[in-house]
Structure formats: C-alpha cells, structure tokens
Design an enzyme around this catalytic site. Structure first.
Site, PDB file in Angstrom:
ATOM      1  N   HIS A  22      -4.682  -9.522  -4.943  1.00 29.12           N
ATOM      2  CA  HIS A  22      -4.127  -8.482  -4.067  1.00 29.12           C
ATOM      3  C   HIS A  22      -5.248  -7.857  -3.243  1.00 29.12           C
ATOM      4  CE1 HIS A  22      -2.426  -4.218  -3.639  1.00 29.12           C
ATOM      5  NE2 HIS A  22      -1.649  -4.988  -2.889  1.00 29.12           N
ATOM      6  N   ARG A  23      -5.263  -8.124  -1.961  1.00 30.51           N
ATOM      7  CA  ARG A  23      -6.365  -7.726  -1.068  1.00 30.51           C
ATOM      8  C   ARG A  23      -7.660  -8.383  -1.554  1.00 30.51           C
ATOM      9  NH1 ARG A  23      -4.944  -1.221  -1.491  1.00 30.51           N
ATOM     10  NH2 ARG A  23      -2.686  -1.491  -1.420  1.00 30.51           N
ATOM     11  N   GLU A  59      -3.531 -12.211  -1.236  1.00 33.49           N
ATOM     12  CA  GLU A  59      -2.680 -11.423  -0.345  1.00 33.49           C
ATOM     13  C   GLU A  59      -3.604 -10.587   0.510  1.00 33.49           C
ATOM     14  OE1 GLU A  59      -0.482  -7.572   0.561  1.00 33.49           O
ATOM     15  OE2 GLU A  59      -2.407  -7.956  -0.402  1.00 33.49           O
ATOM     16  N   ASP A 117      -3.757  -7.837   4.312  1.00 34.79           N
ATOM     17  CA  ASP A 117      -2.990  -6.981   5.230  1.00 34.79           C
ATOM     18  C   ASP A 117      -3.548  -7.150   6.637  1.00 34.79           C
ATOM     19  OD1 ASP A 117      -1.531  -5.423   3.050  1.00 34.79           O
ATOM     20  OD2 ASP A 117      -3.632  -5.117   2.509  1.00 34.79           O
ATOM     21  N   HIS A 146      -6.133  -2.502   5.072  1.00 35.72           N
ATOM     22  CA  HIS A 146      -4.849  -2.091   4.490  1.00 35.72           C
ATOM     23  C   HIS A 146      -4.141  -1.002   5.285  1.00 35.72           C
ATOM     24  CE1 HIS A 146      -2.059   0.064   1.840  1.00 35.72           C
ATOM     25  NE2 HIS A 146      -1.712  -1.178   1.525  1.00 35.72           N
ATOM     26  N   GLU A 167       0.345 -10.396   4.893  1.00 31.12           N
ATOM     27  CA  GLU A 167       1.280  -9.266   5.065  1.00 31.12           C
ATOM     28  C   GLU A 167       1.034  -8.623   6.425  1.00 31.12           C
ATOM     29  OE1 GLU A 167       1.257  -5.871   2.347  1.00 31.12           O
ATOM     30  OE2 GLU A 167       2.618  -4.880   3.741  1.00 31.12           O
ATOM     31  N   LYS A 202       1.229  -5.717   8.742  1.00 28.51           N
ATOM     32  CA  LYS A 202       1.405  -4.260   8.711  1.00 28.51           C
ATOM     33  C   LYS A 202       1.765  -3.822  10.121  1.00 28.51           C
ATOM     34  CE  LYS A 202       0.083  -3.015   4.450  1.00 28.51           C
ATOM     35  NZ  LYS A 202       1.094  -2.610   3.470  1.00 28.51           N
ATOM     36  N   ASP A 240      -4.721  -7.171  -8.641  1.00 32.25           N
ATOM     37  CA  ASP A 240      -6.092  -6.776  -8.289  1.00 32.25           C
ATOM     38  C   ASP A 240      -7.108  -7.461  -9.200  1.00 32.25           C
ATOM     39  OD1 ASP A 240      -4.969  -4.885  -6.498  1.00 32.25           O
ATOM     40  OD2 ASP A 240      -4.932  -3.331  -8.033  1.00 32.25           O
TER      41      ASP A 240
HETATM   42  O1  G3P Z   1       2.229  -7.609  -0.706  1.00 31.98           O
HETATM   43  C1  G3P Z   1       2.348  -6.763  -1.782  1.00 31.98           C
HETATM   44  C2  G3P Z   1       1.651  -5.448  -1.597  1.00 31.98           C
HETATM   45  O2  G3P Z   1       0.398  -5.661  -1.026  1.00 31.98           O
HETATM   46  C3  G3P Z   1       2.418  -4.489  -0.756  1.00 31.98           C
HETATM   47  O3  G3P Z   1       1.928  -3.179  -0.804  1.00 31.98           O
HETATM   48  O4  G3P Z   1       0.704  -1.237   0.001  1.00 31.98           O
HETATM   49  O5  G3P Z   1      -0.470  -2.935  -1.351  1.00 31.98           O
HETATM   50  O6  G3P Z   1       0.192  -3.434   0.992  1.00 31.98           O
HETATM   51  P1  G3P Z   1       0.539  -2.680  -0.271  1.00 31.98           P
HETATM   52 CA    CA Z   2      -0.420  -5.627   1.130  1.00 33.02          CA
END
Ligand code: G3P
Ligand code: CA
Length: 254
Positions: free
Chosen positions: A21-22, A48, A50, A63, A122, A124, A244
């Site tokens: 995640h990121r 993943e 953003d 993000h 993702e 944004k 994470d």
């Molecule tokens: O893609 C899942 C998650 O990353 C979505 O929430 O706020 O972490 O971008 P956020």
């Molecule tokens: Ca995200």
C-alpha cells in the site's frame, strides 16, 4: 486478452496477492520508488499507488491532494507543474535519513518496478466532469506496455465510468469505503464497469461476499496490516490484500 482475463490470470495459481500500500509504506516514505522497490524485495506481488494530474498534464505519485503532509512544500498538487513538484523533498517528513527522495512520476514507477510488480493505479481525482486525467493515465500505461500488469482504481465512480471507454482493454477496480454505501457510487457503476471490488476490510460481510461471487469479481481489500485479520479474510475468499507491511503478509499468507 480481455480485462477480465488479465485479472483472472493474476490469480490463477490461487495465491492471495499481496499489494504494498503506497509501497512498503510502514518502513520508508510512502509513494516513493524506494517504497515500491522495498515492497518487491519483501515479496509483494504488486503495489498500490496514488496518482494525480499535474498542472502541465504529467502524472505524479502522491497520496493527498496537497503536498503538505509528505513533502517539505505546501500547496495543491494540481496547481503545480512536474518541475515544481520535483523540487520538493519527499523523504524528510518520514525520517531525516530519507532526505532528498523525490515524488516519482507514474512513468518512473513503471520503469523502476513495472517488470516485477503488478501496479494498482489509484486515480485521485474529485472531478465529476472530464478533465483529461483518464486519457493521460491510459496513454502512460500503453506507452510502458503495462496493460496486462495494471489495475486502475478510484473512489470516484465518474473517473471509472469515463476510463472504461477510453481504455476498454484495461482492468478496473471499484474502490469502496464505508461511506460509499450512502453516496451515489453504486448507482453510477454496474458490475460490467469493473473487474474487481476493492472494499475497505471492515465492509466485507456476507452480502459483499455473495455479491462478489454472483458477479464473479475478485475482492482486493485494504489496508490490512494485522496477520489474524489477513488470515480471516483469506479464509473468506478474499483474493488480494493491500498492506503497508508486505513482509508480514508474505510470512502469514505464503
Ligand atoms: O486503494 C486502497 C487505498 O489506498 C484507498 O485509500 O486513502 O489509502 O488512498 P487511501
Ligand atoms: Ca490509495
């Protein structure tokens, strides 16, 4: 290959896929090349990230809608050119030892880790009306031959609705958070508009599992850093974990 085939192939050996995640964001500054490379080293299948459109229509990975939290600068991402965004330090906020890290572009991520990781892009964007972001993202994915290694996701159903005809060959993940149930998202998208469901983990109950099964959609869930929760979700049939801590998930899910 259809978008559905792309995603089905990712899951064909029945492993639960682990997406950093990121990046491996528990350990190093999020959404940096270092974070994505560390996720790969820790055994993640993918990451993943953003993405935002810059003022000069490039794609920057960060993000928030401002750079205030994860750089030494301030201001709205989309008000800045790529050159301006590249001036900021994207590492010191996390720890001084990461001083000098830069916000990467989507192209730079594909070049760095695109041959070894699946990438959950993702988008944004709060735009209800088209602003061209979807075309720029699709062009970048095609230019880097990443169509079979990418899933495009967004909380913004208008983005996903626009993305489908722009890039009908690409897989889409429908990103849902608990408030989505009370907003209009579910009236805009139908199951033919996406290949996977990206639920926040505490949303997953019998209705969501039945819906996913009925429509033959894998579930990738976020953000799971707890090993017992990961095992429970795996037992429920979740196909992808966005975390994470890819190293912990690798230990418990392998
Ligand atoms: O893609 C899942 C998650 O990353 C979505 O929430 O706020 O972490 O971008 P956020
Ligand atoms: Ca995200």
């Amino acid at each position: 290959m259809t978008p559905k085939d792309i995603v089905a192939k990712w899951y064909e050996n029945n492993d639960v896929l682990i997406f950093g995640h990121r990046g491996a964001s528990a350990y190093v500054p999020m959404n940096t090349i270092l974070a994505f490379e560390l996720a790969a080293e820790q055994g993640a299948h993918g990451v993943e990230l953003d993405v935002h459109l810059t003022k000069d229509r490039d794609l920057i990975i960060v993000h928030n809608f401002t750079i205030d939290h994860t750089t030494d600068g301030t201001g709205t991402v989309t008000d800045k050119t790529l050159a301006e965004l590249k001036e900021y330090d994207a590492g010191s906020w996390f720890d001084e030892k990461f001083a000098g890290l830069k916000l990467p572009t989507l192209s730079e991520v594909f070049e760095a880790v695109g041959d070894k990781l699946y990438i959950n892009v993702e988008i944004k964007s709060l735009a209800r009306e088209a602003d061209g972001t979807e075309e720029v993202v699709a062009d970048c994915i095609r230019k880097h031959n990443m169509v079979e290694r990418v899933i495009v996701s967004s909380f913004n159903p208008y983005v996903l609705k626009r993305f489908r005809p722009i890039a009908p060959e690409m897989a889409i993940g429908y990103l849902l958070h608990p408030n989505s149930l009370s907003d209009e998202s579910h009236t805009i998208l139908t199951p033919s508009d996406y290949e996977a469901l990206h639920y926040y983990h505490n949303m997953i109950g019998s209705d969501e599992l039945a819906f996913a099964k009925k429509h033959d959609k894998p579930i990738n869930t976020w953000t799971v850093n707890d090993t017992e929760l990961a095992l429970r979700l795996k037992a429920q049939g979740v196909k992808g974990i966005i975390t994470d801590t890819p190293d912990l998930m690798k230990q418990v899910l392998s």
